[in-house]
Design a protein around this motif. Structure first.
Motif, PDB file in Angstrom:
ATOM      1  N   SER A 115      17.958 -21.979 -73.872  1.00 53.85           N
ATOM      2  CA  SER A 115      18.864 -20.510 -74.144  1.00 53.85           C
ATOM      3  C   SER A 115      18.730 -20.352 -75.627  1.00 53.85           C
ATOM      4  O   SER A 115      18.479 -19.336 -76.328  1.00 53.85           O
ATOM      5  CB  SER A 115      20.253 -20.696 -73.844  1.00 53.85           C
ATOM      6  OG  SER A 115      20.858 -22.024 -74.665  1.00 53.85           O
ATOM      7  N   SER A 116      18.648 -21.535 -76.397  1.00 57.16           N
ATOM      8  CA  SER A 116      18.509 -21.264 -78.066  1.00 57.16           C
ATOM      9  C   SER A 116      16.836 -21.068 -78.474  1.00 57.16           C
ATOM     10  O   SER A 116      16.816 -20.178 -79.187  1.00 57.16           O
ATOM     11  CB  SER A 116      18.702 -22.840 -78.746  1.00 57.16           C
ATOM     12  OG  SER A 116      20.081 -23.201 -78.286  1.00 57.16           O
ATOM     13  N   ARG A 117      15.976 -21.575 -77.531  1.00 59.96           N
ATOM     14  CA  ARG A 117      14.426 -21.047 -77.742  1.00 59.96           C
ATOM     15  C   ARG A 117      14.428 -19.758 -77.628  1.00 59.96           C
ATOM     16  O   ARG A 117      13.754 -18.874 -77.943  1.00 59.96           O
ATOM     17  CB  ARG A 117      13.621 -22.109 -77.179  1.00 59.96           C
ATOM     18  CG  ARG A 117      13.563 -23.484 -77.649  1.00 59.96           C
ATOM     19  CD  ARG A 117      12.629 -24.286 -77.315  1.00 59.96           C
ATOM     20  NE  ARG A 117      13.004 -24.765 -75.726  1.00 59.96           N
ATOM     21  CZ  ARG A 117      12.297 -24.712 -74.835  1.00 59.96           C
ATOM     22  NH1 ARG A 117      11.151 -23.839 -74.684  1.00 59.96           N
ATOM     23  NH2 ARG A 117      12.875 -24.826 -73.480  1.00 59.96           N
ATOM     24  N   GLU A 118      14.998 -19.352 -76.314  1.00 60.05           N
ATOM     25  CA  GLU A 118      14.927 -17.853 -76.150  1.00 60.05           C
ATOM     26  C   GLU A 118      15.894 -16.904 -77.053  1.00 60.05           C
ATOM     27  O   GLU A 118      15.017 -15.904 -77.521  1.00 60.05           O
ATOM     28  CB  GLU A 118      15.705 -17.578 -74.724  1.00 60.05           C
ATOM     29  CG  GLU A 118      15.113 -18.144 -73.454  1.00 60.05           C
ATOM     30  CD  GLU A 118      15.784 -17.887 -72.319  1.00 60.05           C
ATOM     31  OE1 GLU A 118      15.311 -18.047 -71.307  1.00 60.05           O
ATOM     32  OE2 GLU A 118      17.011 -18.118 -72.475  1.00 60.05           O
ATOM     33  N   HIS A 125      10.248 -11.822 -81.819  1.00 60.21           N
ATOM     34  CA  HIS A 125       9.319 -11.158 -81.074  1.00 60.21           C
ATOM     35  C   HIS A 125       9.094  -9.870 -81.825  1.00 60.21           C
ATOM     36  O   HIS A 125      10.052  -8.911 -82.187  1.00 60.21           O
ATOM     37  CB  HIS A 125       9.900 -10.765 -79.646  1.00 60.21           C
ATOM     38  CG  HIS A 125       8.990 -10.066 -78.719  1.00 60.21           C
ATOM     39  ND1 HIS A 125       8.200 -10.580 -78.175  1.00 60.21           N
ATOM     40  CD2 HIS A 125       9.174  -8.703 -78.638  1.00 60.21           C
ATOM     41  CE1 HIS A 125       7.564  -9.654 -77.395  1.00 60.21           C
ATOM     42  NE2 HIS A 125       7.949  -8.516 -77.425  1.00 60.21           N
ATOM     43  N   CYS A 126       7.542  -9.392 -81.486  1.00 57.22           N
ATOM     44  CA  CYS A 126       7.496  -7.964 -81.922  1.00 57.22           C
ATOM     45  C   CYS A 126       6.075  -7.712 -81.392  1.00 57.22           C
ATOM     46  O   CYS A 126       5.300  -8.758 -80.587  1.00 57.22           O
ATOM     47  CB  CYS A 126       7.028  -7.629 -83.480  1.00 57.22           C
ATOM     48  SG  CYS A 126       5.862  -8.730 -84.094  1.00 57.22           S
ATOM     49  N   ALA A 127       5.737  -6.389 -81.061  1.00 54.57           N
ATOM     50  CA  ALA A 127       4.350  -6.038 -80.209  1.00 54.57           C
ATOM     51  C   ALA A 127       3.284  -6.937 -80.962  1.00 54.57           C
ATOM     52  O   ALA A 127       2.346  -7.183 -80.163  1.00 54.57           O
ATOM     53  CB  ALA A 127       4.416  -4.536 -80.258  1.00 54.57           C
ATOM     54  N   PRO A 130       4.052 -11.146 -80.185  1.00 58.70           N
ATOM     55  CA  PRO A 130       4.957 -11.416 -79.019  1.00 58.70           C
ATOM     56  C   PRO A 130       5.093 -13.148 -78.864  1.00 58.70           C
ATOM     57  O   PRO A 130       4.297 -13.825 -79.236  1.00 58.70           O
ATOM     58  CB  PRO A 130       4.094 -10.965 -77.889  1.00 58.70           C
ATOM     59  CG  PRO A 130       2.895 -10.920 -78.031  1.00 58.70           C
ATOM     60  CD  PRO A 130       2.582 -10.890 -79.813  1.00 58.70           C
ATOM     61  N   LEU A 131       6.565 -13.277 -78.430  1.00 57.75           N
ATOM     62  CA  LEU A 131       6.794 -14.707 -78.322  1.00 57.75           C
ATOM     63  C   LEU A 131       7.702 -14.677 -77.202  1.00 57.75           C
ATOM     64  O   LEU A 131       8.621 -13.843 -76.922  1.00 57.75           O
ATOM     65  CB  LEU A 131       7.707 -14.952 -79.564  1.00 57.75           C
ATOM     66  CG  LEU A 131       7.114 -15.173 -80.875  1.00 57.75           C
ATOM     67  CD1 LEU A 131       7.855 -15.569 -82.037  1.00 57.75           C
ATOM     68  CD2 LEU A 131       6.306 -16.571 -81.003  1.00 57.75           C
ATOM     69  N   GLU A 132       7.766 -15.754 -76.658  1.00 56.28           N
ATOM     70  CA  GLU A 132       8.433 -16.399 -75.564  1.00 56.28           C
ATOM     71  C   GLU A 132       9.206 -17.666 -75.782  1.00 56.28           C
ATOM     72  O   GLU A 132       8.644 -18.369 -76.703  1.00 56.28           O
ATOM     73  CB  GLU A 132       7.729 -16.276 -74.151  1.00 56.28           C
ATOM     74  CG  GLU A 132       7.143 -14.986 -73.680  1.00 56.28           C
ATOM     75  CD  GLU A 132       6.378 -15.339 -72.368  1.00 56.28           C
ATOM     76  OE1 GLU A 132       6.813 -15.839 -71.732  1.00 56.28           O
ATOM     77  OE2 GLU A 132       5.142 -14.670 -72.151  1.00 56.28           O
ATOM     78  N   ALA A 133      10.130 -18.220 -74.875  1.00 59.43           N
ATOM     79  CA  ALA A 133      11.023 -19.526 -75.110  1.00 59.43           C
ATOM     80  C   ALA A 133       9.746 -20.283 -75.176  1.00 59.43           C
ATOM     81  O   ALA A 133       9.797 -21.471 -75.838  1.00 59.43           O
ATOM     82  CB  ALA A 133      11.755 -19.704 -74.245  1.00 59.43           C
TER      83      ALA A 133
END
Length: 424
Positions: A115-118, A125-127, A130-133
């Motif tokens: 949850s913290s990484r999310e 995150h930006c177009a 992009p980033l995910e957990a």
């Protein structure tokens, strides 16, 4: 008589230990294999290689300040020391709420709670980047983030490229791991942009990564978009990944624009390091992160898996701060960030101060005569400059500036052949 001891009477009572293994057979100490029977405890090669230039230089200064003037330290890069730059109330309240909840007192995954990484992934995150957990590794401060990045990218005997002047921790960490440091130059006459030609000339088959620190510590400079693109072009041409130290990102003045390096790259893999210490003014809370940007899958699973394995050597960053992270990132008001920036280049032309051999002596005399403590540029691989921090209260900063001016006026001499300029 003990069945495992032999008594002899040659010269009194002499006891000789015997050892019995699980098979019942005895063995004598003189026939044991392994370590020699004498003490020989030596420091490890890593500890011997570890060297912090700031501590080495500052700790060797024996000069005493002027007893007639109160000491003003412009060398401590900790915004909490004087109490004039507290973090926002929302940040402290978030910590109190987490403590009261009792839900974050146990062990967390070594790379941080999902949850913290999310939350970190969502925040950055930006177009264009992009980033995910799965792209986020939480660490014990930005320093550990840098350490893990170096450890996963470079082996002993390889080299990394580091800015000069630059943050001394890069060298401290790299050399302790047996990694060679090559220094590329920042150009003061070009607002501390990188000497790209000189930097590229340092790259060879053993170069493991290029460190880009933007915004810069200690220069305070912010690279333009076009300059960042040129840096990326060098990295792409030479197939060298980038470790981006962006801990001061989003802490620039209004007339500058900070561009996260990953937003400009699609073909250079980047490990971006950041944390809570600077922007939220809580360096002691020790929460940082690594953001993995790898649009072309050049790192593959190996680098990600390597970072996870390295993080598993310890039990991860503070769980209490992780629990508060959602509120810290989402609820800190913009006014807090603006007020921090509202609160803020100093070179020494040594030819005008001939009585001082170098910047270390200059800063030592500044302490002795004016009780103002600054760090010499030598700490950052850049002699003949000195660094001041701007986190002290305004009244102390104004007093320090006044004393520095007085000191310079007392010791300034016209350089040979420039008397006419001095007379002006």
């Amino acid at each position: 008589m003990d069945p495992y001891r032999i008594e002899t009477s040659d010269s009194g009572s002499q006891v000789l230990d015997m050892h019995v293994n699980i098979s019942g057979r005895s063995s004598m100490p003189g026939k044991m294999k392994g370590r020699k029977a004498r003490w020989s405890v030596r420091p490890s090669d890593m500890s011997i290689r570890t060297f912090n230039p700031i501590r080495a230089i500052v700790d060797s200064m024996k000069v005493k300040p002027n007893p007639k003037k109160t000491m003003i330290s412009l060398s401590i890069g900790d915004p909490t020391v004087f109490g004039n730059l507290p973090t926002d109330l929302e940040v402290t309240q978030a910590m109190k709420n987490v403590l009261d909840s009792g839900k974050y007192n146990g062990y967390a995954p070594s790379i941080g709670y999902l949850s913290s990484r999310e939350e970190v992934a969502s925040y950055y995150h930006c177009a264009k980047a992009p980033l995910e957990a799965k792209d986020v590794i939480l660490t014990s401060g930005c320093s550990q983030a840098i350490e893990l990045c170096l450890a996963v990218l470079a082996n002993p005997g390889q080299n990394i490229l580091v800015p000069r002047p630059g943050f001394s921790l890069y060298r401290t960490l790299a050399e302790s791991m047996g990694i060679e440091v090559k220094l590329y130059n920042l150009l003061p006459e070009k607002s501390w942009e990188i000497d790209l030609k000189q930097m590229e000339s340092l790259i060879d088959e053993k170069t493991a990564c290029l460190i880009i620190n933007n915004p810069s510590n200690p220069c305070g400079s912010v690279f333009s978009k076009s300059h960042l693109q040129k840096i990326l072009a060098v990295a792409a041409r030479q197939c060298v990944p980038i470790l981006a130290d962006e801990i001061y990102g989003d802490m620039v003045f209004l007339d500058c624009k900070y561009e996260p390096l990953a937003t400009l790259s699609t073909n250079v893999p980047i490990l971006s390091c950041g944390g809570l210490a600077k922007r939220w003014l809580i360096p002691g809370w020790r929460l940082g992160w690594i953001l993995i940007h790898d649009r072309r899958d050049i790192f593959g699973n190996e680098i990600r898996d390597g970072l996870v394995k390295l993080s598993q050597r310890t039990l991860g960053p503070c769980t209490i701060v992780q629990g508060a992270l959602k509120s810290i990132l989402r609820r800190t008001p913009q006014e807090f960030y603006d007020n921090t920036l509202c609160f803020l280049k100093v070179g020494v032309e040594m030819e005008h101060f001939p009585e001082f051999e170098n910047d270390v002596e200059f800063t030592e005399r500044l302490i002795a005569e004016q009780s103002v403590h600054c760090l010499p540029g030598k700490c950052f691989e850049y002699p003949n400059f000195f660094r001041v921090v701007i986190t002290v209260p305004e009244v102390m900063m104004l007093e320090a500036c006044s004393r520095i001016q007085e000191f310079c006026e007392q010791h300034y001499h016209c350089a040979e052949g420039s008397q006419e300029e001095c007379d002006k």
